[in-house]
Design a protein around this motif. Structure first.
Motif, PDB file in Angstrom:
ATOM      1  N   MET A   1       0.819  -1.219   0.000  1.00  0.00           N
ATOM      2  CA  MET A   1       0.000   0.000   0.000  1.00  0.00           C
ATOM      3  C   MET A   1       0.852   1.269   0.000  1.00  0.00           C
ATOM      4  SD  MET A   1      -3.279  -0.451  -0.182  1.00  0.00           S
ATOM      5  CE  MET A   1      -4.033   0.944   0.646  1.00  0.00           C
ATOM      6  N   ILE A   2       2.151   1.134   0.292  1.00  0.00           N
ATOM      7  CA  ILE A   2       3.009   2.324   0.327  1.00  0.00           C
ATOM      8  C   ILE A   2       3.117   2.926  -1.072  1.00  0.00           C
ATOM      9  CG2 ILE A   2       5.322   3.186   0.787  1.00  0.00           C
ATOM     10  CD1 ILE A   2       5.598   1.025   2.915  1.00  0.00           C
ATOM     11  N   SER A   3       3.336   2.069  -2.072  1.00  0.00           N
ATOM     12  CA  SER A   3       3.452   2.548  -3.455  1.00  0.00           C
ATOM     13  C   SER A   3       2.158   3.226  -3.897  1.00  0.00           C
ATOM     14  CB  SER A   3       3.783   1.393  -4.394  1.00  0.00           C
ATOM     15  OG  SER A   3       5.029   0.816  -4.074  1.00  0.00           O
ATOM     16  N   PHE A   4       1.028   2.650  -3.511  1.00  0.00           N
ATOM     17  CA  PHE A   4      -0.264   3.228  -3.870  1.00  0.00           C
ATOM     18  C   PHE A   4      -0.420   4.613  -3.244  1.00  0.00           C
ATOM     19  CE2 PHE A   4      -4.725   3.849  -2.441  1.00  0.00           C
ATOM     20  CZ  PHE A   4      -5.292   4.087  -3.679  1.00  0.00           C
ATOM     21  N   ALA A   5      -0.109   4.736  -1.944  1.00  0.00           N
ATOM     22  CA  ALA A   5      -0.259   6.012  -1.251  1.00  0.00           C
ATOM     23  C   ALA A   5       0.654   7.082  -1.859  1.00  0.00           C
ATOM     24  CB  ALA A   5       0.044   5.839   0.238  1.00  0.00           C
ATOM     25  N   ILE A   6       1.895   6.711  -2.165  1.00  0.00           N
ATOM     26  CA  ILE A   6       2.833   7.667  -2.778  1.00  0.00           C
ATOM     27  C   ILE A   6       2.337   8.098  -4.153  1.00  0.00           C
ATOM     28  CG2 ILE A   6       5.161   7.919  -3.724  1.00  0.00           C
ATOM     29  CD1 ILE A   6       6.146   6.078  -1.481  1.00  0.00           C
ATOM     30  N   SER A   7       1.832   7.141  -4.918  1.00  0.00           N
ATOM     31  CA  SER A   7       1.334   7.450  -6.260  1.00  0.00           C
ATOM     32  C   SER A   7       0.125   8.366  -6.200  1.00  0.00           C
ATOM     33  CB  SER A   7       0.977   6.152  -6.988  1.00  0.00           C
ATOM     34  OG  SER A   7       2.094   5.313  -7.131  1.00  0.00           O
ATOM     35  N   LEU A   8      -0.762   8.115  -5.246  1.00  0.00           N
ATOM     36  CA  LEU A   8      -1.945   8.948  -5.068  1.00  0.00           C
ATOM     37  C   LEU A   8      -1.546  10.380  -4.727  1.00  0.00           C
ATOM     38  CD1 LEU A   8      -5.071   8.742  -4.955  1.00  0.00           C
ATOM     39  CD2 LEU A   8      -4.849   8.344  -2.502  1.00  0.00           C
ATOM     40  N   LEU A   9      -0.602  10.522  -3.811  1.00  0.00           N
ATOM     41  CA  LEU A   9      -0.115  11.847  -3.429  1.00  0.00           C
ATOM     42  C   LEU A   9       0.564  12.535  -4.614  1.00  0.00           C
ATOM     43  CD1 LEU A   9       0.421  13.956  -1.215  1.00  0.00           C
ATOM     44  CD2 LEU A   9       2.532  12.728  -0.674  1.00  0.00           C
ATOM     45  N   ALA A  10       1.323  11.782  -5.392  1.00  0.00           N
ATOM     46  CA  ALA A  10       2.027  12.343  -6.539  1.00  0.00           C
ATOM     47  C   ALA A  10       1.057  12.928  -7.563  1.00  0.00           C
ATOM     48  CB  ALA A  10       2.905  11.276  -7.187  1.00  0.00           C
ATOM     49  N   LEU A  11      -0.070  12.260  -7.780  1.00  0.00           N
ATOM     50  CA  LEU A  11      -1.056  12.777  -8.727  1.00  0.00           C
ATOM     51  C   LEU A  11      -1.648  14.102  -8.247  1.00  0.00           C
ATOM     52  CD1 LEU A  11      -2.931   9.508  -9.764  1.00  0.00           C
ATOM     53  CD2 LEU A  11      -1.568  10.970 -11.256  1.00  0.00           C
ATOM     54  N   VAL A  12      -1.943  14.190  -6.963  1.00  0.00           N
ATOM     55  CA  VAL A  12      -2.496  15.428  -6.404  1.00  0.00           C
ATOM     56  C   VAL A  12      -1.476  16.565  -6.497  1.00  0.00           C
ATOM     57  CG1 VAL A  12      -3.401  16.535  -4.332  1.00  0.00           C
ATOM     58  CG2 VAL A  12      -4.051  14.175  -4.872  1.00  0.00           C
ATOM     59  N   VAL A  13      -0.235  16.273  -6.102  1.00  0.00           N
ATOM     60  CA  VAL A  13       0.823  17.287  -6.175  1.00  0.00           C
ATOM     61  C   VAL A  13       1.091  17.672  -7.631  1.00  0.00           C
ATOM     62  CG1 VAL A  13       3.275  17.743  -5.730  1.00  0.00           C
ATOM     63  CG2 VAL A  13       1.882  16.570  -4.009  1.00  0.00           C
ATOM     64  N   GLY A  14       1.029  16.700  -8.525  1.00  0.00           N
ATOM     65  CA  GLY A  14       1.220  16.984  -9.942  1.00  0.00           C
ATOM     66  C   GLY A  14       0.206  17.970 -10.467  1.00  0.00           C
ATOM     67  N   TYR A  15      -1.047  17.817 -10.053  1.00  0.00           N
ATOM     68  CA  TYR A  15      -2.076  18.769 -10.472  1.00  0.00           C
ATOM     69  C   TYR A  15      -1.792  20.165  -9.925  1.00  0.00           C
ATOM     70  CZ  TYR A  15      -6.443  21.358 -10.465  1.00  0.00           C
ATOM     71  OH  TYR A  15      -7.387  22.354 -10.617  1.00  0.00           O
ATOM     72  N   LEU A  16      -1.437  20.225  -8.650  1.00  0.00           N
ATOM     73  CA  LEU A  16      -1.227  21.526  -8.004  1.00  0.00           C
ATOM     74  C   LEU A  16      -0.003  22.255  -8.546  1.00  0.00           C
ATOM     75  CD1 LEU A  16      -2.018  20.521  -4.305  1.00  0.00           C
ATOM     76  CD2 LEU A  16      -3.495  21.791  -5.883  1.00  0.00           C
ATOM     77  N   LEU A  17       1.081  21.543  -8.804  1.00  0.00           N
ATOM     78  CA  LEU A  17       2.326  22.184  -9.208  1.00  0.00           C
ATOM     79  C   LEU A  17       2.539  22.167 -10.725  1.00  0.00           C
ATOM     80  CD1 LEU A  17       4.756  20.939  -6.408  1.00  0.00           C
ATOM     81  CD2 LEU A  17       3.383  23.027  -6.497  1.00  0.00           C
ATOM     82  N   TYR A  18       2.610  20.960 -11.303  1.00  0.00           N
ATOM     83  CA  TYR A  18       2.893  20.891 -12.738  1.00  0.00           C
ATOM     84  C   TYR A  18       1.712  21.423 -13.549  1.00  0.00           C
ATOM     85  CZ  TYR A  18       5.252  19.179 -16.913  1.00  0.00           C
ATOM     86  OH  TYR A  18       5.910  19.105 -18.125  1.00  0.00           O
ATOM     87  N   GLY A  19       0.501  21.167 -13.065  1.00  0.00           N
ATOM     88  CA  GLY A  19      -0.670  21.711 -13.750  1.00  0.00           C
ATOM     89  C   GLY A  19      -0.642  23.231 -13.775  1.00  0.00           C
ATOM     90  N   LYS A  20      -0.215  23.835 -12.685  1.00  0.00           N
ATOM     91  CA  LYS A  20      -0.106  25.301 -12.628  1.00  0.00           C
ATOM     92  C   LYS A  20       0.964  25.794 -13.592  1.00  0.00           C
ATOM     93  CE  LYS A  20      -1.388  29.185 -10.635  1.00  0.00           C
ATOM     94  NZ  LYS A  20      -2.784  29.665 -10.752  1.00  0.00           N
ATOM     95  N   PHE A  21       2.074  25.056 -13.696  1.00  0.00           N
ATOM     96  CA  PHE A  21       3.135  25.428 -14.624  1.00  0.00           C
ATOM     97  C   PHE A  21       2.655  25.343 -16.073  1.00  0.00           C
ATOM     98  CE2 PHE A  21       6.697  23.863 -17.322  1.00  0.00           C
ATOM     99  CZ  PHE A  21       7.416  25.045 -17.376  1.00  0.00           C
ATOM    100  N   VAL A  22       1.931  24.276 -16.400  1.00  0.00           N
ATOM    101  CA  VAL A  22       1.392  24.116 -17.755  1.00  0.00           C
ATOM    102  C   VAL A  22       0.431  25.246 -18.085  1.00  0.00           C
ATOM    103  CG1 VAL A  22      -0.094  22.653 -19.198  1.00  0.00           C
ATOM    104  CG2 VAL A  22       1.706  21.620 -17.808  1.00  0.00           C
TER     105      VAL A  22
END
Length: 503
Positions: A1-22
Motif C-alpha cells: 500500500m506504500i506505493s499506492f499512497a505515494i502514487s496517489l499523493l504524486a497525482l495530487v501534487v502533480g495537479y497543483l504544481l505541474y498543472g499550474k506550470f502548464v
C-alpha cells in the motif's frame, strides 16, 4: 500500500504544481470563449463550471480507467509508474492543450487543430482517422453493455437496438438536453465507486505488490501457472503493450476528440486547468485505485476473499484443466465481483453502472464528436435538425455495418479492441506533435509535449513492428526498429526546428 499512497499523493501534487506550470505556459486570458461568442443553443452554450467538469470527466473516462487498469495490473506495480508519470507529464498536458487550443480556435475539432499546425495533408489523415476511431468507440461500447443487459430480460440484439436509439437522440439533441442533465449524475456515481473502493483499500490495508517487490513476492500467494501471467506477458510484452493497455488514466488520444465538446461550453479560459488538466488527473486516480484493487485481486489471492468459497472452488476445479485467472475473470467480472464483495448490494448497483452505463456514455459522445467533425469538414451548419440528420444517419448506418461484422466474426470484438487501443494512442501522437508545433511557433516551452510526443511515437511504431496482429517481426528486429524510430523522430523534429528558427 506504500506505493499506492505515494502514487496517489504524486497525482495530487502533480495537479497543483505541474498543472499550474502548464497553465502558466499557455497563459489563459479573459477573451470571449466560443460558448459566448458563437452561442447556437445546440453545441455552443455556456454550462456551469462544475457541470462542464463532470461531463468532461465522464466523456474521457467511461470504463477506460477501469478496464484498462485491470488489464494493466497484470504487469504488476510498474503500472503505477505509467499511470502517475503518464498522467501528469503526458495525458493531462495533452488534454489541457487540446482543450485550450480548441477554445482559442473557436471550438475547433481535432482535425482542424492538427491541420492548423501540421498541414492540410495531416488534417485529411486525421479526419479519416479520428472519425474511424470514434466509430470504433461507439461500436465497442454498444455490444458489451447489451450482453450484460440481456441477463435482465430481452435479447442482446433488442438491447443493441435500444442503445442505438439512445445514441441517435444523444447525438442529435442539444447538449444540455440529455448529456447536460444526466452525465453529471453518472460521473458522480463513477467517482463515488472509486472513492468507496479507495476507502476499503485503506481500511483493509491488503498486502499488495510494491514497486520494489520482485517477481517472487508478486506470485507468493498466487502461483504463476494459476495466474496465467507468464503466457499473457509473452503475448503482450510490457513495452509497448502496457502503454497501449493503460491508455485512459495515463494518456489517450480519444480525449482530444472529446475536449472540443466542452471547449464549446466553457465561459472562461481560466477554468481550463480545472476542467481539462483536473479531469485527467481525476481519471488517473480512478485508474490507480482499480490497478491496486486488481493487483490485490490477482497477485495476492484477493479473488478468494472477494468471490467467496463457492466461486473460488468452481474456478479451482476448472484450473485443473488448465484454465487460468486471466481467462476466468475478465475485466467486467472483476468490477462486478469486487464491487459486490466489498460494497454489498449498493456496490452491485455501481458495478452494473460501471460496465453498462459508463461505456454507453462513452459511445454517445463519440458519435456526437464524429457528427461535429464531419459537419466541420463539410462546412454544414448544425443548427438545423434536418442537417444534423443528414450527417448522423449515414454515420449510424456505417456503425451498424461495423457492428454486424464484429458480431459475425468469432474474434471480432478482440480485433476491434486491440486496433482501437493502437489507433487511440496514435491519435495522441498526432495531437502531441501539433501542440509541440504550436509551442514552438509561440516561442514557449515546447519540451512539455516534445518528450511525450517522441515517446508515444516510439510506442505506437514498436507495436506495429512486434505485434502478431501487424508485422510480427520479433523482439530483436522490433526493438532495433524502436531505436530507429526514436532517432528518426528526433532528427526530423530538430531539422524542422532549426529551419523554423532561421526563417
Amino acid at each position: 500500500m506504500i506505493s499506492f499512497a505515494i502514487s496517489l499523493l504524486a497525482l495530487v501534487v502533480g495537479y497543483l504544481l505541474y498543472g499550474k506550470f502548464v497553465e502558466h505556459v499557455f497563459a489563459p486570458d479573459d477573451r470571449p470563449t466560443p460558448a459566448v461568442a458563437n452561442a447556437d443553443g445546440v453545441d455552443y452554450m455556456v454550462l456551469p463550471g462544475w457541470k462542464v467538469f463532470m461531463i468532461q470527466f465522464l466523456n474521457i473516462a467511461g470504463t477506460g480507467p477501469i478496464f484498462g487498469a485491470i488489464m494493466g495490473a497484470w504487469y504488476g506495480p510498474v503500472a503505477y509508474l505509467w499511470i502517475v508519470l503518464g498522467c501528469i507529464f503526458a495525458g493531462a498536458v495533452h488534454d489541457y492543450f487540446s482543450g485550450m487550443l480548441s477554445v482559442r480556435h473557436h471550438g475547433a475539432n481535432l482535425p482542424e487543430l492538427v491541420g492548423c499546425y501540421l498541414g492540410q495533408n495531416a488534417k485529411r489523415v486525421m479526419l479519416v482517422f479520428s472519425v474511424f476511431l470514434l466509430m470504433m468507440v461507439g461500436v465497442v461500447f454498444v455490444y458489451s453493455p447489451a450482453l450484460i443487459l440481456k441477463d435482465f430480460g430481452w435479447s442482446t440484439m433488442g438491447w443493441v437496438s435500444v442503445i442505438f436509439v439512445y445514441y441517435m437522440l444523444a447525438t442529435l439533441l442539444p447538449i444540455d438536453k440529455i448529456i447536460g442533465k444526466f452525465y453529471p449524475i453518472f460521473a458522480f456515481a463513477l467517482l463515488f465507486m472509486a472513492v468507496a473502493l479507495m476507502v476499503c483499500l485503506f481500511i483493509k490495508m491488503p498486502a499488495i505488490p510494491e514497486l520494489w517487490s520482485g517477481a517472487e513476492a508478486m506470485n507468493r500467494n498466487t502461483p504463476a501457472s494459476l495466474l496465467g501471467a507468464t503466457s499473457f506477458a509473452a503475448k503482450n510484452p510490457l513495452f509497448p503493450c502496457l502503454f497501449l493497455t493503460i491508455a485512459c488514466g495515463a494518456i489517450s488520444g480519444f480525449h482530444a476528440t472529446q475536449s472540443p465538446l466542452m471547449a464549446r461550453c466553457l465561459d472562461s479560459e481560466f477554468k481550463g486547468r480545472r476542467i481539462f488538466y483536473g479531469s485527467m488527473v481525476t481519471e488517473g486516480i480512478v485508474a490507480l485505485i482499480w490497478a491496486t484493487v486488481s493487483m490485490y485481486f490477482f497477485y495476492y489471492g484477493g479473488w478468494r476473499e472477494v468471490v467467496g468459497p463457492d466461486v473460488a472452488n468452481a474456478f479451482l476445479a476448472q484450473a485443473d484443466g488448465g484454465k487460468t485467472l486471466v481467462q476466468f475473470f475478465n475485466a467486467p467480472n472483476v468490477v462486478e465481483k469486487v464491487c459486490t464483495g466489498w460494497l454489498g448490494v449498493f456496490g452491485g448497483v455501481l458495478a452494473v453502472f460501471g460496465v453498462v452505463a459508463a461505456p454507453i456514455t462513452s459511445g454517445d459522445t463519440a458519435f456526437r464528436s464524429a457528427r461535429l467533425i464531419i459537419a466541420d469538414a463539410l462546412g454544414v451548419s448544425q443548427k438545423s435538425v434536418a442537417k444534423r440528420f443528414s450527417i448522423a444517419v449515414p454515420m449510424f448506418v456505417a456503425a451498424i455495418a461495423l457492428l454486424a461484422w464484429q458480431i459475425g466474426n468469432p474474434d471480432g470484438f478482440n480485433t476491434i479492441w486491440q486496433w482501437f487501443g493502437w489507433s487511440n494512442q496514435t491519435l495522441s501522437v498526432f495531437t502531441l506533435w501539433a501542440i509541440t508545433v504550436y509551442l514552438v511557433q509561440e516561442k514557449k516551452s515546447f519540451v512539455l509535449t516534445l518528450v511525450p510526443a517522441v515517446f508515444m511515437t516510439v510506442v505506437c511504431g514498436t507495436f506495429l513492428l512486434v505485434s502478431p496482429m501487424a508485422l510480427g517481426l520479433g523482439a530483436t528486429i522490433g526493438y532495433t526498429g524502436s531505436v530507429v524510430i526514436l532517432v528518426a523522430a528526433c532528427v526530423c523534429f530538430f531539422a524542422w526546428y532549426g529551419k523554423t528558427m532561421r526563417a
